[in-house]
Every structure is written in C-alpha cells, then in structure tokens.
Design a protein around this motif. Structure first.
Motif, PDB file in Angstrom:
ATOM      1  N   TYR A 144       0.818  -1.219   0.000  1.00 21.80           N
ATOM      2  CA  TYR A 144       0.000   0.000   0.000  1.00 21.80           C
ATOM      3  C   TYR A 144       0.853   1.270   0.000  1.00 21.80           C
ATOM      4  CZ  TYR A 144      -4.647  -2.046   0.279  1.00 21.80           C
ATOM      5  OH  TYR A 144      -5.834  -2.689  -0.023  1.00 21.80           O
ATOM      6  N   GLY A 145       2.157   1.099  -0.253  1.00 20.67           N
ATOM      7  CA  GLY A 145       3.010   2.258  -0.459  1.00 20.67           C
ATOM      8  C   GLY A 145       3.756   2.759   0.754  1.00 20.67           C
ATOM      9  N   MET A 146       3.717   2.040   1.852  1.00 26.03           N
ATOM     10  CA  MET A 146       4.430   2.496   3.042  1.00 26.03           C
ATOM     11  C   MET A 146       5.936   2.354   2.822  1.00 26.03           C
ATOM     12  SD  MET A 146       3.883   1.334   7.028  1.00 26.03           S
ATOM     13  CE  MET A 146       2.140   1.732   7.005  1.00 26.03           C
ATOM     14  N   GLU A 147       6.685   3.396   3.084  1.00 25.89           N
ATOM     15  CA  GLU A 147       8.134   3.377   2.913  1.00 25.89           C
ATOM     16  C   GLU A 147       8.797   2.824   4.179  1.00 25.89           C
ATOM     17  OE1 GLU A 147       9.717   4.049   0.187  1.00 25.89           O
ATOM     18  OE2 GLU A 147       7.927   4.708  -0.917  1.00 25.89           O
ATOM     19  N   ASN A 148      10.038   2.339   4.017  1.00 24.17           N
ATOM     20  CA  ASN A 148      10.763   1.800   5.165  1.00 24.17           C
ATOM     21  C   ASN A 148      10.874   2.813   6.297  1.00 24.17           C
ATOM     22  OD1 ASN A 148      11.100  -0.600   3.843  1.00 24.17           O
ATOM     23  ND2 ASN A 148      13.245  -0.273   3.315  1.00 24.17           N
ATOM     24  N   ASP A 149      11.105   4.073   5.942  1.00 23.73           N
ATOM     25  CA  ASP A 149      11.275   5.098   6.979  1.00 23.73           C
ATOM     26  C   ASP A 149       9.984   5.377   7.728  1.00 23.73           C
ATOM     27  OD1 ASP A 149      13.897   5.280   6.258  1.00 23.73           O
ATOM     28  OD2 ASP A 149      13.659   7.096   5.035  1.00 23.73           O
ATOM     29  N   ASP A 150       8.841   4.978   7.149  1.00 26.37           N
ATOM     30  CA  ASP A 150       7.558   5.219   7.797  1.00 26.37           C
ATOM     31  C   ASP A 150       7.196   4.124   8.794  1.00 26.37           C
ATOM     32  OD1 ASP A 150       7.214   7.497   6.223  1.00 26.37           O
ATOM     33  OD2 ASP A 150       6.313   6.326   4.591  1.00 26.37           O
ATOM     34  N   ILE A 151       7.891   2.995   8.730  1.00 29.07           N
ATOM     35  CA  ILE A 151       7.536   1.854   9.579  1.00 29.07           C
ATOM     36  C   ILE A 151       8.011   2.092  11.007  1.00 29.07           C
ATOM     37  CG2 ILE A 151       7.973  -0.605   9.979  1.00 29.07           C
ATOM     38  CD1 ILE A 151       8.040  -0.965   6.950  1.00 29.07           C
ATOM     39  N   LEU A 152       7.098   1.974  11.943  1.00 29.27           N
ATOM     40  CA  LEU A 152       7.415   2.179  13.361  1.00 29.27           C
ATOM     41  C   LEU A 152       8.020   0.908  13.938  1.00 29.27           C
ATOM     42  CD1 LEU A 152       4.119   4.009  14.446  1.00 29.27           C
ATOM     43  CD2 LEU A 152       6.328   5.045  13.885  1.00 29.27           C
ATOM     44  N   ASN A 153       9.155   1.051  14.611  1.00 31.04           N
ATOM     45  CA  ASN A 153       9.870  -0.113  15.142  1.00 31.04           C
ATOM     46  C   ASN A 153      10.421   0.230  16.521  1.00 31.04           C
ATOM     47  OD1 ASN A 153      11.247  -2.493  15.455  1.00 31.04           O
ATOM     48  ND2 ASN A 153      12.594  -2.245  13.689  1.00 31.04           N
ATOM     49  N   PRO A 154       9.537   0.368  17.523  1.00 31.17           N
ATOM     50  CA  PRO A 154       9.972   0.846  18.840  1.00 31.17           C
ATOM     51  C   PRO A 154      10.674  -0.193  19.699  1.00 31.17           C
ATOM     52  CG  PRO A 154       7.630   0.414  18.869  1.00 31.17           C
ATOM     53  CD  PRO A 154       8.067   0.206  17.451  1.00 31.17           C
ATOM     54  N   VAL A 155      10.679  -1.493  19.284  1.00 32.38           N
ATOM     55  CA  VAL A 155      11.305  -2.545  20.087  1.00 32.38           C
ATOM     56  C   VAL A 155      12.769  -2.678  19.681  1.00 32.38           C
ATOM     57  CG1 VAL A 155      11.262  -4.962  20.778  1.00 32.38           C
ATOM     58  CG2 VAL A 155       9.115  -3.771  20.280  1.00 32.38           C
ATOM     59  N   GLN A 156      13.668  -2.529  20.654  1.00 30.45           N
ATOM     60  CA  GLN A 156      15.096  -2.652  20.384  1.00 30.45           C
ATOM     61  C   GLN A 156      15.509  -4.118  20.342  1.00 30.45           C
ATOM     62  OE1 GLN A 156      17.273   0.866  22.563  1.00 30.45           O
ATOM     63  NE2 GLN A 156      15.616   0.139  23.893  1.00 30.45           N
ATOM     64  N   SER A 157      16.765  -4.351  19.995  1.00 35.92           N
ATOM     65  CA  SER A 157      17.244  -5.728  19.801  1.00 35.92           C
ATOM     66  C   SER A 157      17.200  -6.555  21.075  1.00 35.92           C
ATOM     67  CB  SER A 157      18.670  -5.716  19.246  1.00 35.92           C
ATOM     68  OG  SER A 157      19.560  -5.095  20.164  1.00 35.92           O
ATOM     69  N   ASN A 158      17.182  -5.885  22.244  1.00 39.10           N
ATOM     70  CA  ASN A 158      17.139  -6.603  23.510  1.00 39.10           C
ATOM     71  C   ASN A 158      15.720  -6.796  24.028  1.00 39.10           C
ATOM     72  OD1 ASN A 158      16.549  -3.997  24.201  1.00 39.10           O
ATOM     73  ND2 ASN A 158      18.174  -3.769  25.734  1.00 39.10           N
ATOM     74  N   GLY A 159      14.715  -6.392  23.215  1.00 34.13           N
ATOM     75  CA  GLY A 159      13.333  -6.584  23.607  1.00 34.13           C
ATOM     76  C   GLY A 159      12.749  -5.453  24.426  1.00 34.13           C
ATOM     77  N   VAL A 160      13.487  -4.378  24.581  1.00 35.10           N
ATOM     78  CA  VAL A 160      13.043  -3.234  25.378  1.00 35.10           C
ATOM     79  C   VAL A 160      12.579  -2.121  24.436  1.00 35.10           C
ATOM     80  CG1 VAL A 160      13.780  -1.458  27.026  1.00 35.10           C
ATOM     81  CG2 VAL A 160      14.571  -3.824  27.282  1.00 35.10           C
ATOM     82  N   TYR A 161      11.427  -1.501  24.788  1.00 33.55           N
ATOM     83  CA  TYR A 161      10.966  -0.370  23.987  1.00 33.55           C
ATOM     84  C   TYR A 161      11.961   0.791  24.077  1.00 33.55           C
ATOM     85  CZ  TYR A 161       6.236  -2.408  23.680  1.00 33.55           C
ATOM     86  OH  TYR A 161       5.157  -3.201  23.418  1.00 33.55           O
ATOM     87  N   VAL A 162      12.042   1.560  22.983  1.00 33.23           N
ATOM     88  CA  VAL A 162      12.888   2.755  23.010  1.00 33.23           C
ATOM     89  C   VAL A 162      12.407   3.671  24.131  1.00 33.23           C
ATOM     90  CG1 VAL A 162      13.520   2.657  20.587  1.00 33.23           C
ATOM     91  CG2 VAL A 162      11.420   3.844  21.255  1.00 33.23           C
ATOM     92  N   SER A 163      13.322   4.431  24.685  1.00 34.68           N
ATOM     93  CA  SER A 163      13.016   5.212  25.893  1.00 34.68           C
ATOM     94  C   SER A 163      11.966   6.295  25.661  1.00 34.68           C
ATOM     95  CB  SER A 163      14.303   5.847  26.439  1.00 34.68           C
ATOM     96  OG  SER A 163      14.893   6.684  25.448  1.00 34.68           O
ATOM     97  N   ASP A 164      11.856   6.813  24.421  1.00 34.63           N
ATOM     98  CA  ASP A 164      10.917   7.910  24.197  1.00 34.63           C
ATOM     99  C   ASP A 164       9.527   7.443  23.754  1.00 34.63           C
ATOM    100  OD1 ASP A 164      11.593   7.000  21.710  1.00 34.63           O
ATOM    101  OD2 ASP A 164      12.148   8.949  20.873  1.00 34.63           O
ATOM    102  N   LEU A 165       9.250   6.134  23.838  1.00 35.52           N
ATOM    103  CA  LEU A 165       7.915   5.653  23.503  1.00 35.52           C
ATOM    104  C   LEU A 165       6.945   6.052  24.617  1.00 35.52           C
ATOM    105  CD1 LEU A 165       6.112   3.887  21.576  1.00 35.52           C
ATOM    106  CD2 LEU A 165       6.587   1.982  23.161  1.00 35.52           C
ATOM    107  N   PRO A 166       5.913   6.827  24.311  1.00 36.52           N
ATOM    108  CA  PRO A 166       4.974   7.261  25.349  1.00 36.52           C
ATOM    109  C   PRO A 166       4.359   6.071  26.082  1.00 36.52           C
ATOM    110  CG  PRO A 166       4.636   8.518  23.342  1.00 36.52           C
ATOM    111  CD  PRO A 166       5.605   7.417  23.001  1.00 36.52           C
ATOM    112  N   PHE A 167       4.258   6.222  27.392  1.00 39.30           N
ATOM    113  CA  PHE A 167       3.628   5.275  28.314  1.00 39.30           C
ATOM    114  C   PHE A 167       4.488   4.045  28.633  1.00 39.30           C
ATOM    115  CE2 PHE A 167      -0.134   6.817  25.685  1.00 39.30           C
ATOM    116  CZ  PHE A 167      -0.444   7.872  26.529  1.00 39.30           C
ATOM    117  N   PHE A 168       5.247   3.539  27.650  1.00 41.20           N
ATOM    118  CA  PHE A 168       5.894   2.233  27.858  1.00 41.20           C
ATOM    119  C   PHE A 168       7.398   2.250  27.575  1.00 41.20           C
ATOM    120  CE2 PHE A 168       1.620   1.707  25.956  1.00 41.20           C
ATOM    121  CZ  PHE A 168       0.947   1.338  27.115  1.00 41.20           C
TER     122      PHE A 168
END
Length: 943
Positions: free
Chosen positions: A345-369
């Motif tokens: 549907y045209g979503m670019e790689n840069d548009d894909i949200l990927n908040p989970v880091q390689s160690n399974g922890v959400y990035v620090s600036d993810l709201p709430f979690f």
C-alpha cells in the motif's frame, strides 16, 4: 565300546562362539588403523566409477547422541556397500563449527564482556575440542572415513571459500539489503533462520480492542447508511498486546462480509460469521443493521487506541475467520504479512514504526511504555487499553508459539535491516532462484519419495533468505557500504576476493582486524566496514562449493556434484534447503542427485528421548555393553523412513538375531577346518546336487541383497541375511550336510563338495554383512581359509557363486518342493518327539505317501532321501496305499507315516539301521560307517 571319535571330521575353529564385542571391537579398530584401511581402499578403488556421499556436518558441540549414531551408521552402510559394488566411494566427514551455541557456551564459561577477538579464539578452541570427542565416538561406531583429514567449516580455506561462494551470489545479483521482519531472539541478539525455530506452548494475553472510526461518513456510506448515528468502532483480536503501540493499519479480507452491529450505546464492525461468538465473548446483546464486503472498507481510517495517529484499512487475503473478529491489526515491523501488505500500500521503510530494540526493550521515548521489556509491558498495555475504554475482552490463553531452539525463549518477528538472498530476484538468464530451485527438485531422486513434495512446498512458499547475523563467531559478510548512500562498493566482488585471500591465510580474524584503507586506499573515509556475520546455514549450505571443489576435491568429471545427501527429515528445512539455494544460485542446479532422509529416534512407546523420562539410549553405553555391531544391526533392521524405535529390550532382541548370524558364520568356519580352497575346492560340475543348490541359492540371495543395498533398503538386507542363515542354511542345508561332513572320508568328494559350498557361502556372507556388521565381518575375514588381503573392505561382492545349470533335473523348483516336504516331515517329527514316541529324528523311519508327480520328484533322490529328511529310513509309496493312520500334510499330494525304528543304533553316525551288529570287526557300526573308515568310502550323488 570302541571310541570312533578320531574317525570323524569334527568341526574346529578358533573363531569364538561368544562375540565379546565391547572388548574385541576396539582391537579390530587398532588393527585396521595400523594398516591404514581407508587409504588402502582409496588405492584399490582408483579408476572405478565414483559414488559421492557428501557429509552433512554435525554441529561441533556436545557428545554424540543416538540420532547422530543412526545418521553416521546409515551413511557408512551406504559407502561400504557402494565400495563392495565396485565404486570408488570416498567419505569425508565434516563439522559445522561457527554459530551461536558455541559462542553462547564460551560466554557462559568466560563471561560476555571479553574482547571480540578473544571470544573468537576461544570459540575456535572449543569447537576443535568438541570435534575430537565426537570423532572418537564416530570411529568407535565403525564408520570408515578420512578421519585424519575431515573438513571443518572453521578451517581457513573453507572460511575463505564461503566468502567466495557469497561473492558468486552477489555477482549473480541474488544478494540485497532490506528491511524485513525476521525471527528475532532477544537472548541471541540476532535474527534466526527458520531451522532455528521450534514451537512450544506459551501463555499469552488475548485481547479484543475497539478502534474508533475517524472517517465516519465513509464508513456509513460503505454500509449504505446515511450516517452512523452513534459511536462506532472496528474490533480487532490479538494475542500480542505489545504490538499495539506499533499499530499502523487494519486488515480485512476483501471477500468476507462484514456487519455493522448495534449493541445499544455503540456500534461495532465485525466479520458477519463471527458476530454471535464475539457478542457472547463481550457479554453484549446486539443486532446487525447493515452489511458490506470487506473491499468496501478499504482506506477508511480509524483512530489508534491511545496515540494521536490513524490506522487505515488495507485489504489482505491472509485474514481468517477461524478465531477473533475477522479484522487483523497490522504492525508492519512485527509481522511478515503485516509488512508485506503495508509495503504493497506504499508504506516506505522510513515510515515503519519499530519501537522494540534488539534486547526486547521499547525505546526510551515511547509514550507510556518507554524502557519496558515487551513481555513485562503486556499487562501495562492491557491496563492502558482498559483505561481509555477500548478493551472489550481480556483473557489468558495457552497456544503454540515460536521459540528459540537454543534458549527455549519466545521469539518475535522484528523488522531489521538485514542482508537477504532474494528468491524472486531475476538472474541474467531471466530465471529466479525460486524457479531454479523448484526445477532442481524435479530432477532430484528422493528417498522416501514423499520428501520431494515436502521440499517443493517449502521452496514454493518461502520468503527471501535472511543470511546476516549479529554475532562474533561466524564467517563475516565482507561488505563496504557507502556512508551516505548505503550502497555496496562498486568493486564489491573484487574486494571480496582480496578478503578471501587474507582469510585463507589468517582465518576470519583477517576481516575483523582489517583496516579498510588497505583495500580502499583514499576511498576508505567514504565507506563503512560492516560487522555482520553469515547465517550458520550458509556455512554448511555452501560446503558443496568450498569443500567438494576446494579443500577436499570430490565429484565426477562433470563437476563436484554429490550423488547423495543424507540427513534427518528435519533437514528439508535445513541443510538440504540451504544447499539447494546456494547451489542453484551459483551453479544453476542442485548440489546433489539424490536426497535420503531418515526419521527421528524414539523409545518403544513412540516417545522422544528424554533424560527426565529415563528413556535415553546412549550409543556410548551400547558400545560398552553390547557392542557397536549390535547398534549397527538395529539400524539396518529398522525402516528409517519413519520414526525409529529403540530401547534396551529392542537392542537385546537385536543381539539375539546377531547371535544367529554369528553362529552360522562359526558353523561354516568350523566345518572348513582343514580345507584349503586352492587344493581342495571342487569345480561346480564335481559337486553334489544339494551343494550346487546351496551355492545357487546364495547367488540369488546375493542378487537380492545387492539390489536392496543399491536402493538403500537395509532392513531388506537384514531380513534376507537373517532368513538365509536361519531357514535355508540352519533349518535345511547345514542340518542335512552334518552327516556327510562328519562321517565321510576327510578327503572324499562327498566332504569336499559340501566344504566347497560352505566356503563359497562364507566368502559371500562375510561381504553381505560387511556394511552392517563392520567388526564381525572383519573378524570372520581373518578366519576364512585361503590366501586373502587384510580386510573384507578391500574386495567387492563375491564372484565365486555359480547358478544351477540350465535344464538340471534337480533344479530350483525341485529343491523348493523337497524343502516343502522336509518342513512337513519336520513338523510331524516334532509332534512325535513331544509325545515321547521317538527321542531324536534319526530314531524315525518315515513313509511318504505321494501322488504320481511328487513320487517322481522324490524318487530322484533315491536312497539319499533319508539324508535329506535326516531320518534313518525313508521310502516313497503311492498315495492310494495310505492307511487310516497316515497323517495329512499341507503339501499337496502327500501323507506321512512315521514309526520308531526297531534297529540298532550305529555309535558313529547315530543312524538306526538293520545291519548294525553284523560286522565282525565293528559290531557297533553300520556298513556305511565301516566302508567310510576302512573301505573306499560311500558314494554320494545328491545329498
């Protein structure tokens, strides 16, 4: 009573009755090692047609288990049988040496924070140590191979060869970098191959979540409504709450019917088929007020439950109605189907949200979690959904879920920038790797045949192959990427060869310590040297390249292509799979002509081997208690196409079968006492009819055995050898010839004829069993009479067996009928022995009431019929003369009458005959024995 023992040709041999395999087998190994058997086989095989079985490398970690033993024994049986069939069949064993398990073991022992170069050094040392232990165990099993020069994927030439194989694939245009969801293990900190994934039960949070509509007018129009009239939401169901923060779309099936359901205060959009079950799950009452096809909902936007963004509806064929709501929430970073649909549907790689880091922890600036580990964040996400009023249902469920096969911990799909081999990349010849591989499968012979459809299905549906890993202990992907464009250096293939030359001399450390300026000069500042390593399946999957045409050149004149790859059935998705893809990318065809798979080993109740269940059968323990030949015989007796059951009881039964084969060999050897084939062997036309039949029967069995070996049906070999020893030999031929062998003159034609037959049979039998009973065959070989070389494996199938002559009066059909008659007589003799009417068979006199056809057959033996039946007297009478006391038999046209002999017993031959006591010089003997010890000796023609 006179002692006539010295006048008998009694059996004698030093071949021991008790096998003592645990003690004797290591002695045999020492002897064969001292003569350099494997190299001698190579010497005598020069110039023969080649047969190449390329070894699938076991992993260099831990002691071998029963599955390893099965695998190596089957390979050894094939290589040995092909050698005996007249092929040059080298066997180069190998080991897979890189990868996470070894790295993890080193980190466990020495800690995680050691320098990378030190980790690699310790991994190499650890792998080398493990190889030595496994090698000793394989050799103990009797596996013949080039053990002094095996291949190891960590050897410098092979590491360099792997880089060259990758370069070939880069040159072919099959390798690319992309962002895709891959199996990701937090403990490994790396992507995993499909073969490194297993499924176990996992407890998860199943949630139903409402996404409020944003495009209310469009949704109303889709359902044919003027307006919605009240709050409306579309409902998704998922077992992964942790993916909700990354939601970017909603998927519906274009052809499913979706319903607008009025539940009172609000309206819900659900798949019509699931409305009733969903309302019941939510504890709601409702009615369908409108319907539409899924395609009508395309592009309508809904609001994310707790973030300020929208989730549009995308159409997807993978949506199902087996459970849930018929609507799938899409987080493209964490699902293959989600990723594929969003990209379409045209979503670019840069548009894909990927908040989970390689160690399974959400990035620090993810709201709430932010900063939370995803599994621990699950209840917090559920609570947040409840807080904002969109949680319709929450319940724990138990379901099958993917886990890391090493750490046994749950995996996720996670979009990462990785290197891939493209299945559908178009090559210069216009073909794709997928098309090449599918065509190669059609050209490959599969044993069992069902393997073809299995591998075909895997290749037809598999995604691109992720070949990059984020590890220390692995062959590097020696790429230089432009710092701004991210593109590969234009001279990548050329640079890879320069790296390969260095690795060939120094190993993979050459790459890790390489200063880019050494290869790039002034360009070095513009490029980044990547640190990714290759998937370990790429290591083993390219051995056809860097072993068969590199470190251990093997193969036919038309190129290094194996006749056979052989592994467990799990390797359709492992080594067979990766080898097929790399070979098709490099050479355009499979690296093998045939694939053979065997099943897994289970206990006698069909359960997997488990220490906790106490049902583990360790090959080392079997070697020490029963001997490796018993393990090898069990492998040969089992149909490997399915699960292979083993236990101590099963092995004990195998040991019983082994004793029948060993005792047969011992009988043959003991009765060849004093026989010199160069001096005493008779030509076929000089031999007695029964002896010629025995040799002929051995010839037929050899033909069947050779065919069974050629088609890898080892259980047929086992059955035919065992049945030949027990039935044709033990219950018929050898039983009959004892009298002639023991009582006739030592150098008489009668005795030399049966010795000649036994010699030929023994020469054939020792070869038949050599691929299976490797140690016992070598032992027998040492005791056979006549000049011979140092090992049975330096020979081919025995060529001294001869067929019965064409038109022989006593042909195969004749002896088959005689055998049938003998079995009927034996049955009645056993009944009489059990009834105490007679003591032994020789105390019996038998009358055979036969029809005309059978009478003509039996009369061909004349007086020698009694020797075949092993009774003191045997006569044939017309069937019409059978009285009421005659016994019916299963043989057409035959009845029996057996009586106890009233004559005296000859103390030398134990026959009960009327002339015993009539010979003045030997009153205790029959006339036959008198002529055998004093006269010219009796003449035998048939038996």
């Amino acid at each position: 009573m006179t002692d006539y023992k010295a006048t008998l040709n009694l059996p004698a041999t030093d071949f021991p009755m008790k096998a003592g395999l645990p003690t004797r087998e290591p002695e045999t190994l020492k002897r064969l090692d001292s003569i350099g058997l494997y190299q001698k086989i190579r010497e005598v095989s020069k110039g023969r047609p080649q047969f190449i079985l390329h070894d699938g490398p076991p992993y260099a970690n831990g002691s071998i288990h029963i599955g390893h033993a099965v695998n190596k024994i089957i390979k050894d049986m094939i290589v040995r049988s092909r050698t005996l069939s007249g092929f040059d069949a080298p066997y180069v064993p190998g080991w897979d040496c890189h990868g996470l398990p070894i790295e993890h073991k080193v980190e466990t022992t020495h800690g995680k924070n050691q320098p990378a170069d030190k980790t690699r050094e310790r991994c190499r040392d650890y792998a080398a140590e493990q190889i030595e232990g496994q090698k000793a165990d394989f050799i103990r099993l009797g596996v013949l191979g080039d053990w002094d020069n095996p291949y190891k994927t960590m050897e410098f030439p092979n590491e360099a060869g792997e880089i060259r194989a990758l370069a070939k694939m880069v040159e072919g245009g099959f390798v690319f970098k992309g962002l895709k969801p891959v199996n990701w293990c937090f403990d490994c900190g790396s992507a995993l191959a499909e073969a490194e994934v297993e499924y176990q039960d996992k407890k998860s949070d199943a949630i139903d979540v409402a996404f409020a509509v944003e495009d209310a007018d469009k949704l109303a129009a889709a359902f044919g409504q003027g307006n919605l009239g009240k709050p409306t939401s579309i409902v998704i169901w998922t077992t992964t709450p942790w993916t909700i923060p990354a939601n970017q779309a909603l998927n519906v099936h274009p052809d499913f019917i979706y319903a607008l359901v009025d539940t009172g205060e609000k309206q819900l959009v659900l798949a019509e088929e699931l409305v009733e079950s969903c309302l019941q799950r939510y504890g709601l009452q409702g009615a369908i007020i409108a319907r539409c096809e899924g395609r009508a909902l395309e592009h309508i936007r809904f609001r994310h439950p707790f973030y300020e963004r929208f989730s549009p509806v995308y159409l997807a064929d993978y949506v199902e109605t087996g459970a849930g709501t018929g609507i799938v929430h899409s987080s493209p970073a964490y699902g293959e189907d989600d990723f594929r649909t969003c990209k379409a549907y045209g979503m670019e790689n840069d548009d894909i949200l990927n908040p989970v880091q390689s160690n399974g922890v959400y990035v620090s600036d993810l709201p709430f979690f932010g900063g939370q580990f995803i599994w621990k964040a699950n209840p917090n996400i559920v609570a947040k959904l409840d807080e904002v009023g969109v949680l319709l249902k929450h319940e724990p469920i138990q379901h099958s879920y993917m886990h890391c096969w090493r750490h046994k911990t749950p995996l996720i799909y996670r979009a990462t920038a990785q290197w891939f081999v493209g299945m559908d990349k178009v090559a210069k010849d216009g073909s794709t790797l997928r098309a090449r591989a599918l065509d190669a499968i059609e050209q490959t012979q599969f044993v069992p045949a069902w393997g073809q459809a299995r591998l075909h299905g895997m290749i037809a549906g598999r995604p691109d192959w992720c070949i990059s890993r984020q590890r220390n202990w692995g062959v590097p992907i020696p790429f230089f990427l432009h710092k701004e464009s991210g593109e590969l250096h234009p001279r990548t293939v050329e640079l890879m060869e320069e790296v390969a030359k260095r690795v060939e001399q120094e190993g993979i450390e050459a790459w890790f310590k390489l200063d880019p300026a050494e290869l790039l000069g002034d360009e070095a500042e513009q490029y980044e040297k990547i640190s990714d390593t290759l998937d370990v399946w790429f290591d083993s999957g390219t051995t056809h390249w860097h072993v068969m045409r590199g470190s251990h050149p093997m193969g036919h004149e038309q190129g290094p292509r194996a006749d056979l790859y052989l592994e467990g059935s799990d390797q359709h998705r492992g080594w067979f799979h990766s080898s097929l893809l790399t070979a098709c990318a490099i050479d355009g065809h499979a690296p093998y002509r045939g694939l053979l798979t065997h099943g897994f080993v289970v206990d006698e109740n069909g359960r997997k081997m488990s220490k906790s269940l106490g049902n583990v059968v360790a090959p080392q323990e079997v070697n020490d208690s029963l001997g490796a030949d018993i393990l090898r015989l069990w492998v040969s007796s089992t149909d490997y196409s399915g699960e292979m059951a083993v236990s101590k009881q099963i092995l004990q039964r195998t040991a019983d079968a082994y004793r029948r084969i060993r005792n047969t060999a011992r009988f043959l050897l003991s009765n060849l006492n004093g026989f010199d084939p160069a001096r005493d062997a008779l030509a076929p036309e000089q031999m007695l009819d029964l002896d010629r039949w025995a040799v002929d029967r051995a010839l037929l069995v050899q033909q069947e055995i050779s065919e069974a070996y050629d088609t890898y049906k080892f259980w047929n070999v086992y059955q035919k050898v065992h049945n030949f020893c027990v039935q044709e030999l033990g219950a018929f031929y050898l039983d009959i010839i004892k009298d002639r062998q023991y009582t006739t003159g030592a150098d008489s034609t009668a005795r030399r004829s049966c010795q000649t037959a036994m010699y030929h049979i023994a020469e054939a039998l020792v070869r038949w069993i050599a691929p299976i009973l490797a140690f016992t065959a070598e032992e027998i070989w040492q005791y056979l009479p006549g000049e011979r070389n140092e090992s049975v494996m330096l020979n081919t199938w025995y060529e001294g067996l001869t067929a019965l002559p064409e038109g022989s009066a006593l042909d195969r059909a004749f002896w088959d009928q005689v055998l049938e008659v003998k079995m009927a007589v034996n049955k009645e003799l056993e009944n009489l022995r059990n009834a105490k009417v007679i003591g032994g068979n020789l105390q019996a006199e038998v009358t055979l009431y036969a029809d005309d056809q059978l009478t003509a057959t039996l009369n061909k033996l004349g007086d020698e019929l009694r020797f075949v039946l092993i009774t003191s007297a045997a006569r044939v009478a017309p069937l019409a003369e059978a009285g009421e006391g005659a016994v019916d038999t299963d043989v057409t046209g035959l009845k029996l009458s057996i009586v106890k002999s009233g004559h005296g017993k000859c103390v030398r031959c134990w026959h009960f005959l009327p002339d015993v006591g009539t010979h003045a010089n030997h009153p205790e003997l029959c006339g036959r024995c008198v002529t055998n010890i004093e006269g010219p000796g009796e003449v035998r023609k048939h038996a």
